[in-house]
Structures are given as C-alpha cells and as structure tokens.
Motif scaffolding. Sequence first.
Motif, mmCIF file in Angstrom:
data_model
loop_
_atom_site.group_PDB
_atom_site.id
_atom_site.type_symbol
_atom_site.label_atom_id
_atom_site.label_comp_id
_atom_site.label_asym_id
_atom_site.label_seq_id
_atom_site.Cartn_x
_atom_site.Cartn_y
_atom_site.Cartn_z
ATOM 1 N N ALA A 73 -3.352 6.659 0.256
ATOM 2 C CA ALA A 73 -4.013 5.429 -0.179
ATOM 3 C C ALA A 73 -4.744 4.829 1.012
ATOM 4 C CB ALA A 73 -3.008 4.436 -0.737
ATOM 5 N N VAL A 74 -5.928 4.308 0.762
ATOM 6 C CA VAL A 74 -6.693 3.613 1.794
ATOM 7 C C VAL A 74 -7.015 2.215 1.278
ATOM 8 C CG1 VAL A 74 -8.854 4.634 0.957
ATOM 9 C CG2 VAL A 74 -8.771 3.602 3.231
ATOM 10 N N THR B 197 -6.977 5.785 -4.027
ATOM 11 C CA THR B 197 -5.890 6.742 -3.849
ATOM 12 C C THR B 197 -6.357 8.151 -4.192
ATOM 13 O OG1 THR B 197 -5.087 6.477 -6.121
ATOM 14 C CG2 THR B 197 -4.167 4.998 -4.432
ATOM 15 N N ALA B 198 -5.607 9.128 -3.727
ATOM 16 C CA ALA B 198 -5.863 10.532 -4.055
ATOM 17 C C ALA B 198 -4.578 11.310 -3.821
ATOM 18 C CB ALA B 198 -6.989 11.105 -3.192
ATOM 19 N N SER B 199 -4.452 12.448 -4.483
ATOM 20 C CA SER B 199 -3.282 13.308 -4.288
ATOM 21 C C SER B 199 -3.731 14.688 -3.837
ATOM 22 C CB SER B 199 -2.470 13.424 -5.583
ATOM 23 O OG SER B 199 -3.261 13.954 -6.635
ATOM 24 N N GLN B 200 -2.851 15.372 -3.152
ATOM 25 C CA GLN B 200 -3.139 16.706 -2.649
ATOM 26 C C GLN B 200 -3.452 17.659 -3.791
ATOM 27 O OE1 GLN B 200 0.385 18.758 -1.553
ATOM 28 N NE2 GLN B 200 -0.606 20.161 -0.132
ATOM 29 N N ARG B 201 -4.363 18.607 -3.543
ATOM 30 C CA ARG B 201 -4.680 19.657 -4.512
ATOM 31 C C ARG B 201 -4.268 20.989 -3.905
ATOM 32 N NH1 ARG B 201 -4.530 16.787 -8.899
ATOM 33 N NH2 ARG B 201 -5.976 15.034 -8.861
ATOM 34 N N LYS B 202 -3.180 21.554 -4.440
ATOM 35 C CA LYS B 202 -2.656 22.810 -3.914
ATOM 36 C C LYS B 202 -3.416 24.002 -4.478
ATOM 37 C CE LYS B 202 1.906 20.679 -4.311
ATOM 38 N NZ LYS B 202 3.163 20.721 -5.090
ATOM 39 N N THR B 203 -3.516 25.050 -3.677
ATOM 40 C CA THR B 203 -4.115 26.302 -4.139
ATOM 41 C C THR B 203 -3.176 27.444 -3.800
ATOM 42 O OG1 THR B 203 -5.334 26.621 -2.068
ATOM 43 C CG2 THR B 203 -6.476 25.465 -3.854
ATOM 44 N N LEU B 204 -3.366 28.554 -4.507
ATOM 45 C CA LEU B 204 -2.489 29.708 -4.324
ATOM 46 C C LEU B 204 -2.495 30.177 -2.872
ATOM 47 C CD1 LEU B 204 -0.626 31.807 -5.594
ATOM 48 C CD2 LEU B 204 -2.657 33.181 -6.121
ATOM 49 N N GLU B 205 -3.663 30.248 -2.270
ATOM 50 C CA GLU B 205 -3.745 30.530 -0.831
ATOM 51 C C GLU B 205 -3.658 29.181 -0.122
ATOM 52 O OE1 GLU B 205 -6.441 33.025 2.383
ATOM 53 O OE2 GLU B 205 -7.253 32.611 0.388
ATOM 54 N N TYR B 206 -2.544 28.933 0.522
ATOM 55 C CA TYR B 206 -2.235 27.608 1.041
ATOM 56 C C TYR B 206 -3.366 27.002 1.873
ATOM 57 C CZ TYR B 206 2.731 27.865 -0.311
ATOM 58 O OH TYR B 206 3.909 27.912 -1.008
ATOM 59 N N LEU C 135 0.837 -1.205 0.000
ATOM 60 C CA LEU C 135 0.000 0.000 0.000
ATOM 61 C C LEU C 135 0.872 1.256 0.000
ATOM 62 C CD1 LEU C 135 -3.002 0.879 0.147
ATOM 63 C CD2 LEU C 135 -2.687 1.135 2.623
ATOM 64 N N ILE C 136 1.967 1.219 0.730
ATOM 65 C CA ILE C 136 2.895 2.352 0.738
ATOM 66 C C ILE C 136 3.425 2.609 -0.666
ATOM 67 C CG2 ILE C 136 5.129 3.181 1.577
ATOM 68 C CD1 ILE C 136 4.601 1.531 4.142
ATOM 69 N N LEU C 137 3.831 1.554 -1.342
ATOM 70 C CA LEU C 137 4.390 1.702 -2.686
ATOM 71 C C LEU C 137 3.358 2.244 -3.668
ATOM 72 C CD1 LEU C 137 6.507 -1.586 -2.873
ATOM 73 C CD2 LEU C 137 7.318 0.758 -2.512
ATOM 74 N N VAL C 138 2.092 1.840 -3.509
ATOM 75 C CA VAL C 138 1.021 2.383 -4.360
ATOM 76 C C VAL C 138 0.892 3.882 -4.148
ATOM 77 C CG1 VAL C 138 -1.480 2.423 -4.713
ATOM 78 C CG2 VAL C 138 -0.283 0.230 -4.532
ATOM 79 N N ALA C 139 0.899 4.309 -2.891
ATOM 80 C CA ALA C 139 0.760 5.730 -2.582
ATOM 81 C C ALA C 139 1.954 6.527 -3.097
ATOM 82 C CB ALA C 139 0.595 5.919 -1.076
#
Length: 446
Positions: free
Chosen positions: A297-298, A307-316, A271-275
């Motif tokens: 990953a869950v 799985t999902a990845s972070q979505r960054k925005t200009l205002e943190y 699971l770690i490797l997938v993430a």
Amino acid sequence: MRRPQRQQQQQLAAAIHDPHDYENYQDLQDIQLAHEYRLKLKHSPRQSSFCVVAVIFYELLRPDIADADAATKGERLFVVGTNDEPCYIGGAICAERAALVQLRFLPIKKITKIVISTDAHHPVYPGMLCREFMSSHMYIDPKEVPIVTAGCVCQRDGCGLVCLLDAAGTAVAHHVSSTPGADAGTRTGASCSIKDKMGECSFNGNGSSSSRKVLHEWEYVKTYLTDLYPHPSPYTRLTALESVELGMEFSKKRGCLSYNSPGLSQEAKELILVAVQVARDSSKDRLDLHPIQYAAAVKFDNGDVYTASQRKTLEYGCSVDAITQLASIMMASSSSTGTDDATAGVVRRRPKWIVQVDQYGVIHAPFAAARAFLSEYGFGDCRVLVQQNNREQGYGPLLECDDADEDDTTNHAAKNVVIMEVAVNDIAPSMPELGRLHNVEDTKPL
C-alpha cells in the motif's frame, strides 16, 4: 580452483611488495585475479557491453577427493562467475549469482570472501538483485564476509594501466569508452599484453619507473551485506514451510504487538492494516506455487491510498512484486504538474508512506526490484515501513525468547518486534552511478 597457501602469500608480500599490511596485499592480489578472469572473457554482454566478474572464496565442510590435497596444503578455494544478458534486460544474471549457484554441488563450510571486478575505472557496488541473493545465502555471514569491489585502473602515478578487454583479448593501456548499445566486440585502443602488464607494476608511485616489481595499486572498497542490504525480509534464509510457520506464530502474537511501536503514527498503522487486508484477500492466489502472498500500500501526501498484490508465476523470477505494480501510479503522480495542467489529469503528489506485508501481518521492506526502482526514479526520500527484532538490526530472527517464563513467551517475543520508518535511500545505499559505470565522470546518478 586454488590460490597459494597463506604462508607463501605472506612471504611473497614481504619480499616484493610495498610496506603494506598482509590483508591489503591479499586484497590486491585477489582483485588482480578477478581482473585476469575478466580479461579472459571472449566477449562482453551484448546489451550493456559491461563485464563483471565475481570470485567467491570458500572453505569446504569435508574436502572432496579432487580438493583434498589443496585443503591439506591450506590453499584457498574459489569459484568464478560473470554476468550475461538476453535481449530483454530484465532477464539478466549477475556475476555474483552465477558464481554462487556453483557452490550447490560442494559441501560448503562457509564463504570467506567475495571479490568483484568490473569494466569501470572506479569500484562499483553490487546491484540490488545481487545483494538480495547474497543476503539469502546460507553460507555468507552478512556481518563477517567482506565484499571487495575494485576499479580497473592502476592508481600508481605513471602506470595508469586500464584493464579492459579488446577484440584481441588484450589489456587496453588507456581509457576506452564502453557505453550501452555499443558493439560488444569493438573495444579497441593502444594495448599491451596481459602477460607483460597485468602481473606486476614497475612504477614507484611518484611517476617514475622502478626496478622493483609490485602489484598494481587498484582502487577498491571493502564492505559487508549489513551495509549494502539493510532490512532484509524477516523470512530471509527460511524455507517456504518455515516462512509459513513464522508467519503463523507472528500472527498469533500480533495481538500483543498491535503495531504499537513507539513513534509510529496512527496514519501509518491504518495503512499497514489496509495492506494486510489486501494480502489476506488474495492469499489463495496461486497458492500451489508458493504459500506466502505479499501486498503493498502507498499513501500519498494528499491522503490518496493505492494497493496492489503480488502476481506469482510458475517461473519464480518472472513474478511481479506488489510495490513494483504501484510504480506507474507513483510515476504519474510525481510527474504531473498540478490541477492547471490539463494533460496530467491529477494533482502533483508524493508518496508519504510505502508498506509491504504478507497475509500474516509480517512487514517486509521492498524487495530488490522495488528498491532499485524507488531509488533510481526519484523516490529516495520517501518513507518505507520496516519491521525487525530490535536486538538484531534486521539480520536476526523476527521473534525470539530468552529466559522468559514459558507462559510469558508470547508477550516477550512480541515486545522485541519494532516497526520503523526509514527512507528508501536507507534501504538502497551506495547504488551504482551510471557515469562511474561507463567512465564518464560528469554524469549524474540516475
């Protein structure tokens, strides 16, 4: 702002207070100061109607001209912050953060104490965002700086002063309900003046009046960040560049580690490797905003992986963390009732493991928003993978080398890193209970 010097406080404690030790007396005095500031607020936050005040005591590296006299006399310096909320509650700011940001204008040597006053009758611990912010603060020693939080009711039998705020700005002398959605300016009830009642208590503890004036006996607890926010990010207190350097160093040494911590199952390793792969695939996502990319990953007990990845925005602060993006999947899976329930569409299942990593393979425990979600929505028993230097219990450097030979530093540093499974409740301890916030004793925690 200043407090009396230590010698004066000790003399005062010996002269007017019950036979408590000096430390307890100072705690009660500091709590009373926080209560007084809370009662000076002109109105409550408009959404929760729940006031919080944080008093941060500190020492200066070099006294400014304005504080030179106070520092010479040994007086204690402090700043005060309070909470507030816009119409969307996700934009709220806590009292602790409001106080701490003021210190950026000062040459701080260290923070010595944090005292929190709220409208609750009983002590309420800081929320997750407050804890995370404090854990990242350079001048808060997580093992040494006490965090004191207090209830607003004097515990002396016969007194029962309840320090709440009414529309006239006076201390309410008995229970007043404060619930979400209530008009922030309608706190009413039989009241007594702050001047008459806040300064001293006239009761001796057995229900009878006494001519000897003492401090009110507030119910309070004292704790530390190591207890409130275990397993912070390995990048805690690092700059963005320092985080990249540590991540790259760890990535080079990971070959020696290979996620082979004792007791870690093959399923967890996979699971770690997938993430990690998801984080690497999305590592260039808005790289101009911040160089670190997180992914999560869950794995459910039926074998499904999401799985999902972070979505960054200009205002943190508006960024969406990776684990929180998996919330809807976890909620839908946990609320379904099985294959016979046509409306659910999925088999009831529970998360077995949750892991969050970055593109360098460093594992990070859930951040504040995810910890709050998981603990408050019934996932407290779910297992989370965390990573730390096994010598430092989460608040030390991820990689370190002692007296190892220079040629052996890679193996030495890697061997000190361990991966553990912990429950969500272990990384989100002592969460506030809704009933204790609003003084409803029989309300169950969220």
